[in-house]
Every structure is written in structure tokens, then in C-alpha cells.
Write a protein that holds these residues in place. Structure first.
Motif, short mmCIF file in Angstrom:
data_model
loop_
_atom_site.label_atom_id
_atom_site.label_comp_id
_atom_site.label_asym_id
_atom_site.label_seq_id
_atom_site.Cartn_x
_atom_site.Cartn_y
_atom_site.Cartn_z
N LYS A 136 0.73 -1.28 0.00
CA LYS A 136 0.00 -0.09 -0.07
C LYS A 136 0.89 1.48 0.00
N THR A 137 2.17 1.35 0.62
CA THR A 137 3.02 2.54 0.59
C THR A 137 3.46 2.64 -0.68
N LEU A 138 3.51 1.44 -1.49
CA LEU A 138 4.29 1.58 -2.89
C LEU A 138 3.01 2.03 -3.76
N GLY A 139 1.76 2.19 -3.38
CA GLY A 139 0.98 2.60 -4.22
C GLY A 139 -0.26 1.75 -4.96
N VAL A 140 -0.06 0.52 -4.32
CA VAL A 140 -1.01 -0.67 -4.94
C VAL A 140 -2.52 -0.58 -4.21
N SER A 141 -3.44 -0.64 -4.95
CA SER A 141 -4.77 -0.31 -4.40
C SER A 141 -5.30 -1.84 -3.66
N SER A 142 -6.49 -1.44 -2.76
CA SER A 142 -6.84 -2.69 -2.16
C SER A 142 -7.40 -3.69 -3.15
N GLY A 143 -8.13 -3.47 -4.09
CA GLY A 143 -8.72 -4.14 -5.36
C GLY A 143 -7.35 -4.88 -5.93
N GLY A 144 -6.32 -4.03 -6.28
CA GLY A 144 -5.37 -4.69 -6.88
C GLY A 144 -4.56 -5.76 -5.99
N ILE A 145 -4.51 -5.62 -4.80
CA ILE A 145 -3.88 -6.42 -3.76
C ILE A 145 -4.78 -7.64 -3.70
N GLY A 146 -6.33 -7.56 -3.71
CA GLY A 146 -7.14 -8.67 -3.77
C GLY A 146 -7.00 -9.44 -4.89
N VAL B 266 -13.09 -25.96 -1.74
CA VAL B 266 -13.52 -25.33 -0.58
C VAL B 266 -12.53 -24.93 0.41
N SER B 267 -11.74 -25.67 0.50
CA SER B 267 -10.47 -25.56 1.35
C SER B 267 -9.81 -24.30 1.21
N LEU B 268 -9.60 -23.96 -0.02
CA LEU B 268 -8.87 -22.74 -0.35
C LEU B 268 -9.76 -21.52 -0.07
N PHE B 269 -11.05 -21.61 -0.81
CA PHE B 269 -11.92 -20.35 -0.84
C PHE B 269 -12.75 -20.23 0.61
N ALA B 270 -13.00 -21.40 1.22
CA ALA B 270 -13.53 -21.07 2.54
C ALA B 270 -12.67 -21.00 3.70
N PHE B 271 -11.28 -21.39 3.75
CA PHE B 271 -10.55 -21.26 4.85
C PHE B 271 -9.35 -20.38 4.51
N ALA B 272 -8.78 -20.37 3.26
CA ALA B 272 -7.78 -19.64 3.09
C ALA B 272 -8.12 -18.35 2.58
N TYR B 273 -9.15 -18.07 1.82
CA TYR B 273 -9.50 -16.83 1.21
C TYR B 273 -9.96 -15.73 2.17
N PRO B 274 -10.92 -16.10 3.22
CA PRO B 274 -11.50 -15.28 3.99
C PRO B 274 -10.22 -14.48 4.93
N PRO B 275 -9.37 -15.12 5.56
CA PRO B 275 -8.16 -14.24 6.19
C PRO B 275 -7.48 -13.33 5.27
N ILE B 276 -7.15 -14.06 4.04
CA ILE B 276 -6.47 -13.37 3.19
C ILE B 276 -7.33 -11.95 2.66
N ARG B 277 -8.56 -12.12 2.39
CA ARG B 277 -9.39 -11.03 1.93
C ARG B 277 -9.33 -9.88 2.92
N ARG B 278 -9.24 -10.07 4.20
CA ARG B 278 -9.01 -9.07 5.20
C ARG B 278 -7.85 -8.37 5.09
N ARG C 282 -6.70 -6.73 2.67
CA ARG C 282 -6.98 -5.39 1.99
C ARG C 282 -7.23 -4.30 2.95
N HIS C 283 -7.66 -4.47 4.12
CA HIS C 283 -7.93 -3.48 4.99
C HIS C 283 -6.78 -3.34 5.97
N VAL C 284 -5.56 -3.88 5.95
CA VAL C 284 -4.59 -3.69 6.59
C VAL C 284 -4.04 -2.05 6.40
N PRO C 285 -3.94 -1.18 7.36
CA PRO C 285 -3.37 0.28 6.92
C PRO C 285 -1.95 0.36 6.76
N ALA C 286 -1.42 1.18 5.75
CA ALA C 286 -0.37 1.45 5.27
C ALA C 286 0.35 1.69 6.55
#
Length: 828
Positions: free
Chosen positions: A291-301, A360-372, A374-378
């Protein structure tokens, strides 16, 4: 942007330990589920194939009306690629060696048997052999007992009606020599083309035509759909699952395999969830830098979604590369256990659960914590901030629980299994919450010091969140593994109890009332006491509540019990293996009432109070249903659909008696003496049937052991993944302790004690929750009784404590082998 791409490069990703843990968990998840699903499919095919020999085919069509089926029926089956064969069964008198004897004749076509083999003997003193076809035209094979009864020898002639046939062998065992009270006389097997020339079958003769079918399940189901509208009430279409003798054991075995696969899905999901959550936590600083390098939250996702897709492909391919060789090895082991070749068959549909588990393991277990992420502050990159709170992780937990049980439901299709495991986990989490509160309150009072026990307890308190989450995962893993062990133990014990070494293997039928005492004395003198004797009256169920029974029952129901005479009995006490589920058993002196077997009652829609009318000869007997009871058909003892009180409606009816008993093979010669002394009593030998069932049970037992080993291996992998989740923090603390002068022995003892306490607590919680799940499974899925399994309950917490203590010791290897300063630099 170049710096951002470097941060998210695949090569850099592979070097990260957390990524390797996620991939390893995903590969193990796919490999475990795929291996068990493939092996369960292979085993099911093997068991059903082996069990199909009980019918000498995959399906049988019985015509009990004395008429052959139209030739077009067989032509239709053959046009669908289904192999066919036919048999004719009837009873008749034969003459040979100067004497007559009533026999049960089975005339078979050239194709018989389509499944299994016939065991024959060319000479009474010669070896036994297995053959794939019956006797040829002009030949006959006879039961060895008939050889002695008629004083015949191999090569002699046996007169069957108008035809003399040559005795060319001894019939030891038929693949479809099922348990039928209609086959009471010694068996004779001849060729079907010789039946017409004997002149035995005339208009009105009691004869049964049996047609055999073997082929692909899809083809057989399609053929049955074509055939069903054309069947008459006297026709019966039967598969191996329809036989009372074996279907229950096969169903229980398949349900166990289903349970094993479901637990593998759960364990795999837990491993991926734990590893991916730890990865997401380790990526917070990386996201802040992006984020400090200018990558948007959508791009990170999008970056992390592409990464997940790459992991998924890698995990699936890697898992299958592990699963296929392992499956091949298990197939070879299965072949060695069964002492016969087992064809290697790769069922593509069996791979679907593994692919679904990965997705299901990837998108029910791995994706939710990774999705969040995007909200980590710079600003996190500039100053230390606390990690995520439990409130933030709550939606992930809800998604994970729904996904897990959705997976199990999709895999098993058994609501009882899902509810049982969910109930066990709810109990586990509730107990964990109480224990966690008590643990935190107790550990808060412990002060630090140089004692290893104090350090262990302080460590538990300092890592209380991590400790409670680890304890939850450990306890759930132990619960799932213990559930499988407990169900396996109960299942095998039930089978062994049903078929002990001295299970009855002979029936005596048609015992006259005045011969009951003499028959009992005959076998008592030879050290083979008889089991309980029951009276038997033949009668047909004709009316239900005053209405013809075939009108009262839905026309969609095909109930064989309505198309033949039933064996009725009276008894004063309930047999040990029967249980009343509705109504009440007969009171002493009771004169009216009838007790009905539960499955037949369910199909007829019966309940206590309904009135049943039976036609017995020219008489009719009407009685109310007073109880409904379960019957253990595979007990190899006399069992009855209908039972009356001793002073009830059957008392005045002419009856014969039936009993069963165990006779060792070395005392078989006593049967000839018995037949000469009691020529009117029929002897039914079922020792070959029991031997076949015991062979099937042995196969299932070996399969259960193999699947249990796979599940336990998966459980160890999950525990290793959870322990490694806090590896960095614990290594940092260990390095600091060494820097401050702590001895290696103190560090080792305190860490091992900390993990041993975690393992002990988790073990206690896991086995209690497992017992709760087993209680539900035994009643709902396996129809068994429940009892506490102290032989498993007591050792599991101790084993868990030892295993986790060793894992804790493994975590300390870098701390003990590398200088503290170098280790601290690596961890920063």
C-alpha cells in the motif's frame, strides 16, 4: 511497481515457510481424501463383487409361479450387454444304490455361475477344487452326504425321474448356496438341458425358475427400469443387498468407509484452515508495504486471488501425484490380504471429493483471512500494531463451519453423520470454553521463576489465545480420530459377536412334536446340545384390518412376504437378539395378539392395534398386533416375521418344530446316523454360508485397518501444522531465554511440559466428544448399542500428551543448535 512485483513474485513466495505449509496442507488434504475415496470405491467394488457370488450373479430374477419368463426378457438383457444364465430348482425323489432319497435339484445352464466358483471334489478322498461351470449334460454332482445315504460311488448312476445320470463329482459348495428353508434336502446339481428328459416337471409341479444377470450397474439399472412394469407378483428381482444374510454387514461396512472418508475431509479442511490463517497473519506487513508503494486494495485482492488459484492447481496436481501411487499400493495390499488378484480400477467419480475439498478449503478457509488483508493500514509498516481480534475472525469461523459440514454432507449424503459430528463438536467447543475460562483464571495466579513447571504454566498463560486455539484444533483432531477408532472397535465387536466360532451351522426342520425329546437326547449324547426349539406353522398373511392385504398396501410396494407362505411360531419369552420397539411383549397367560418384525411392519404400515388375518390351510386366524420387534436376521438362528403367544391362535394348528445347533466338521458323520434314525427330519447345512460371511468380514476388517492408518496419519499432519503455527514466537522466546542464561535442560523440560499439558487437556476433551459422537452414530447409522470404551478413553489423553511433548521438543531444535543471536536475526 517493480518493487511491488518483486514483493509478490512466485519465486519469493516459494521461499516463504508459511506458503510451503499451506501447500503441504493442501497437497496432504487432496492426497488423503483422494486416496481414501479411490480405495473405498475399489473396496466397495471388491466387496460387492465378492458378495455377488452369494447370488452367482449381480442380479437374480426368480419366477415362483412355475412358469418360465418370456424369452424376450433375456434377449433384451443381452442386447444391453448383460450376460445371462438360468437355473431350475425343484425337489424330487432319486433312486440309487438300492434306495430312495428326497433331494433338492438345481439344474444349471452352461453360463452358471456368472459370479464366483463352484467347489467340487472328484473323489471322496481327493483334493477339493474350484471350477467355473456346472456339470455337463448326462452328468450329476451330488452332496457328499447323499453319497453315504445311498451307498453310491463316483461313476455310479443316479436315477432322476426317467433319466439315469452319471455321478461325476461331489458338490461341496455352491456360490449361491444361500440360507433357504425351502432347500432342506441334500443338493443335486445337473445340467438344465437334461430336465425335460427326466419327466419330473409336470403341470402344477412346484418348480422355481431363476435367471441370472451380470454386467455394469448402469446397464442393470436400466434393464430393471424396462423390466419392472412387466413383473408379476410372483416375480422377484434380487441383488446382493436384498439378502438378509449379508446385506446388513455390507451396508455397515460401506457406512464405515463413508465415515472414514468424511473424517478425512474434516481433517484435511482443518489442516488447510490452520496453515492459511497463519500465512495471512504473516502477510500483514507485506500488504502494508504494497500500500505504501501505491497498490490499491482491489489490486491486492486480485494478486492474492491469482496466488490462491496457483496454489490450488499445485495442490491438486501434487495431491494426485501422491494419491495415485498410494492407491496402487493399497490395491496390491488388498490383493495380498484376499489372496486373489484384485483388478486396479481408477474410478474418476471418486476424485470429485478431493477436488471439491481443495476448492472449498482454499476459498472457505484460505481466502477469508487473506481477503481481510486488503484492510491492513499502510501505517502498519511504520509502527507495530496488534493483530486481528476474535470479532474480526468470527465471520471466518461461521463460513468455515458451514463449509466443513457442507463438505461432509456432500461427500457422505448422511444427515445422521453430519448431525452426530456437529453435535460432538458443539459439545467439544462448549467444554473448551468452560475449561479455557478456568485455565486462564488459574494460570493468572502463577508467577514466573526458574522452575520448569512454573515456566510451562506461565507460557500457557502468556500464549493463552494461541494455546486455546491450539487446544481446540488438537481436541477436534483427536475427537475425529477417536471417533473412527471407537466405531471401528464397536463395529468389529458386533460382527464377531454375531458370528462367533461356535455360531449355529446346522438347522433341523420338520421335527414332529412327539420326536422333540428324542432329537434333543440324540445330540446331547454326542456333546452337541441343541439351541432352543421353536414350533413352526405355515400360513399366509391375507387381510389387514379386514381388507385384503394386497389392496391395503400401496401397489408401489413389492413385498415378498405377501407372495408366499410365512413361517409362524409361538413363544413365551423374547429371544435375546430381539428387541420390542413398539407395544408390549406377551404377558403370562395371554391368549391373543401377534408380534411383527419391525421392517415388515414398516413396509406394511402396521402399528399396535391393527388386526391381521392369516390363512392356515382351510382355517383363518385373526389377531391384533400387540408388539413390533427388531430381529437379527444374520444371527444364524431361527427367526420369524410373526410370533404368537403360547396359548394364542396357533396352539390348535398342526405344527412341526425347528432348531439350530453347532456341529464341528469332525463330527459330520453323525448326520448320517441321525438321518437314518429320523428319516422324516430335514437337515439344513449352512456352515459354508457362515464361512463365506466370515471371509467377507475379514476383508472388511483389513480395509478398516488400512483406512484407520490413513486417518491417523492425516491427524498427525494436522497436529504438526498447528504446532508449527506458533513456531516463530516460541523460537524467539527460547533464544531470549538462552541469551539471559537459561540452561538447555530447563528450556527443554518447560516446553515439553507446556505441550504435554495442552495434549492432555485436548485428549480428555477429544475422547469425551468422540464418545458423544459415537453414541449418536451407533444408534443412527450402525444400529448398534452403546457402551463406554475405557480401553480407548483412558490411553488417548496420555498418548496425546506424549505426542505433543515430542512436537514441542522438535520446535526447539533451532534454539538448541544455533547461536541465540543468529536465530534472533533470522526471525526478525
Amino acid at each position: 511497481m517493480a518493487a511491488a512485483k518483486k514483493l509478490m513474485s512466485v519465486r519469493r513466495d516459494w521461499r516463504e515457510r508459511d506458503v510451503r505449509v499451506v501447500l503441504a496442507a493442501l497437497i496432504i488434504a487432496v492426497a488423503t481424501v483422494a486416496t481414501i475415496a479411490l480405495f473405498a470405491s475399489q473396496l466397495q467394488r471388491t466387496l460387492v463383487s465378492s458378495a455377488s457370488s452369494f447370488l452367482a450373479a449381480d442380479r437374480q430374477l426368480e419366477a415362483e409361479n412355475g412358469r418360465e419368463v418370456p424369452p424376450g426378457w433375456l434377449e433384451e438383457a443381452e442386447s444391453r450387454g448383460i450376460a445371462t444364465g438360468r437355473m431350475v430348482e425343484f425337489s424330487t425323489m432319486v433312486f440309487g444304490g438300492g434306495g430312495f432319497q428326497l433331494v433338492s435339484v438345481k439344474a444349471v445352464s452352461n453360463e452358471y455361475p456368472l459370479r464366483g466358483q463352484i467347489e467340487v471334489q472328484q473323489d471322496p478322498e481327493g483334493p477339493r477344487g474350484m471350477v467355473g461351470e456346472g456339470p455337463g449334460p448326462g452328468e450329476v454332482w451330488i452332496n457328499p452326504r447323499l453319497l453315504r445315504l445311498l451307498d453310491l460311488a463316483i461313476g455310479d448312476s443316479l436315477e432322476v425321474g426317467n433319466r439315469n445320470l452319471t455321478v461325476s463329482g461331489l458338490l461341496i459348495r455352491e456360490p449361491d448356496g444361500g440360507f433357504r428353508l425351502s432347500s432342506l434336502a441334500p443338493r443335486v446339481m445337473m445340467h438344465v438341458d437334461d430336465v425335460g428328459s427326466t419327466g419330473v416337471i409336470q403341470e402344477g409341479s412346484r418348480v422355481e425358475y431363476v435367471y441370472l444377470f451380470a454386467g455394469d450397474d448402469t446397464a442393470l439399472e436400466g434393464y430393471y427400469a424396462w423390466l419392472k412394469p412387466r413383473l408379476e407378483p410372483s416375480h422377484e428381482w434380487e441383488g446382493v443387498r436384498d439378502g438378509e444374510t449379508f446385506s446388513r454387514s455390507l451396508e455397515r461396512a460401506e457406512r464405515f468407509l463413508l465415515l472414514g472418508g468424511s473424517l478425512a475431509v474434516l481433517l484435511a479442511a482443518v489442516a488447510v484452515a490452520v496453515a492459511s490463517r497463519q500465512y495471512a497473519l504473516s502477510q500483514r506487513d507485506t500488504v502494508a508495504l504494497l500500500k505504501t508503494l501505491g497498490v490499491s486494495s482491489g489490486g491486492i485482492g486480485k494478486l492474492y486471488l491469482r496466488r490462491l488459484a496457483l496454489w490450488g492447481i499445485t495442490g491438486v496436481v501434487g495431491g494426485l501425484l501422491v494419491a495415485l501411487p498410494l492407491f496402487w499400493l493399497l490395491t496390491r495390499l488388498l490383493s495380498d490380504v484376499l489372496e486373489r488378484p484384485v483388478a486396479f480400477y481408477l474410478d474418476p467419480s471418486a476424485l470429485a471429493p478431493a477436488l471439491l475439498t481443495a476448492l472449498v478449503s482454499l476459498f472457505a478457509f484460505a481466502y477469508p483471512p487473506i481477503r481481510r488483508l486488503r484492510h491492513v493500514p499502510a501505517m502498519r509498516v511504520l509502527r507495530s500494531q496488534p493483530g486481528e481480534t476474535g470479532r474480526e475472525a468470527l465471520p471466518d469461523m461461521v463460513i468455515a463451519v458451514l463449509a466443513v459440514f457442507g463438505l461432509v454432507w456432500a461427500y457422505a449424503g448422511e444427515l445422521a453423520l453430519v448431525v452426530s459430528l456437529l453435535g460432538g463438536l458443539v459439545l467439544l467447543l462448549g467444554a473448551l470454553g468452560l475449561l479455557g475460562g478456568l485455565l486462564v483464571a488459574t494460570l493468572k495466579k502463577v508467577k514466573g521463576g526458574g522452575n520448569s513447571w512454573r515456566l510451562a504454566l506461565v507460557g500457557l498463560y502468556r500464549h493463552r489465545r494461541a494455546s486455546l486455539s491450539q487446544m481446540a484444533v488438537f481436541a477436534m483432531t483427536l475427537m475425529l480420530a477417536a471417533t473412527l477408532i471407537l466405531v471401528r472397535t464397536s463395529l468389529l465387536n458386533d460382527w464377531q459377536a454375531q458370528l462367533p466360532e461356535d455360531a449355529p451351522n446346522h438347522f433341523l426342520i420338520n421335527i414332529a412334536p412327539d420326536a422333540v425329546d428324542e432329537v434333543g437326547a440324540f445330540w446331547q449324547e454326542r456333546g452337541q446340545p441343541l439351541d432352543k426349539l421353536y414350533p413352526m406353522v405355515r400360513g399366509r398373511l391375507t387381510e389387514l384390518n379386514g381388507q385384503p392385504v394386497k389392496e391395503a398396501v400401496s401397489k408401489d410396494q413389492r413385498i415378498g412376504a405377501l407372495n408366499r407362505e410365512l413361517n409362524l411360531t409361538w413363544m413365551s419369552s423374547l429371544p435375546e437378539d430381539n428387541e420390542v420397539v413398539q407395544g408390549q411383549w406377551f404377558e403370562p397367560g395371554q391368549r391373543e395378539g401377534v408380534s411383527v418384525e419391525s421392517e415388515l411392519a414398516e413396509r406394511l404400515g402396521l402399528k399396535p392395534g391393527d388386526k391381521l388375518t392369516f390363512t392356515i390351510g382351510s382355517s383363518k386366524v385373526t389377531e391384533p398386533v400387540t408388539s413390533i420387534r427388531t430381529v437379527q436376521w444374520d444371527s444364524m438362528k431361527p427367526n420369524f416375521y410373526m410370533a404368537f403367544p403360547p396359548e394364542g391362535g396357533l396352539t390348535e394348528m398342526p405344527a412341526t418344530w425347528i432348531t439350530s445347533f453347532y456341529l464341528p466338521s469332525e463330527k459330520k458323520t453323525a448326520l448320517n446316523e441321525f438321518s437314518r434314525q429320523f428319516p422324516t427330519i430335514s437337515v439344513l447345512e449352512i456352515d459354508n454360508i457362515i464361512e463365506r460371511i466370515q471371509q467377507i468380514v475379514l476383508q472388511v476388517t483389513q480395509a478398516i485397518e488400512a483406512i484407520l492408518a490413513l486417518i491417523l496419519a492425516a491427524a498427525l499432519v494436522v497436529m504438526a501444522a498447528v504446532v508449527s503455527a506458533t513456531l516463530r514466537d516460541r523460537q524467539r522466546e527460547g533464544a531470549l531465554l538462552r541469551t539471559l542464561g537459561g540452561r538447555q535442560s530447563l528450556l527443554v523440560r518447560s516446553t515439553m511440559l507446556e505441550f504435554a499439558l495442552l495434549g492432555g487437556f485436548a485428549g480428555v476433551l477429544g475422547v469425551v466428544a468422540a464418545e458423544a459422537a459415537v453414541w449418536a452414530l451407533q444408534f443412527r447409522m450402525f444400529e448398534g448399542s452403546f457402551s463406554w470404551h475405557w480401553q480407548v478413553v483412558l490411553p488417548v489423553p496420555l498418548i496425546s500428551a506424549v505426542v505433543l511433548a515430542l512436537f514441542g521438543r522438535w520446535q526447539l531444535r533451532p534454539v538448541l543448535n544455533v547461536s541465540p543471536m543468529l536465530l534472533l536475526r533470522r526471525l526478525e
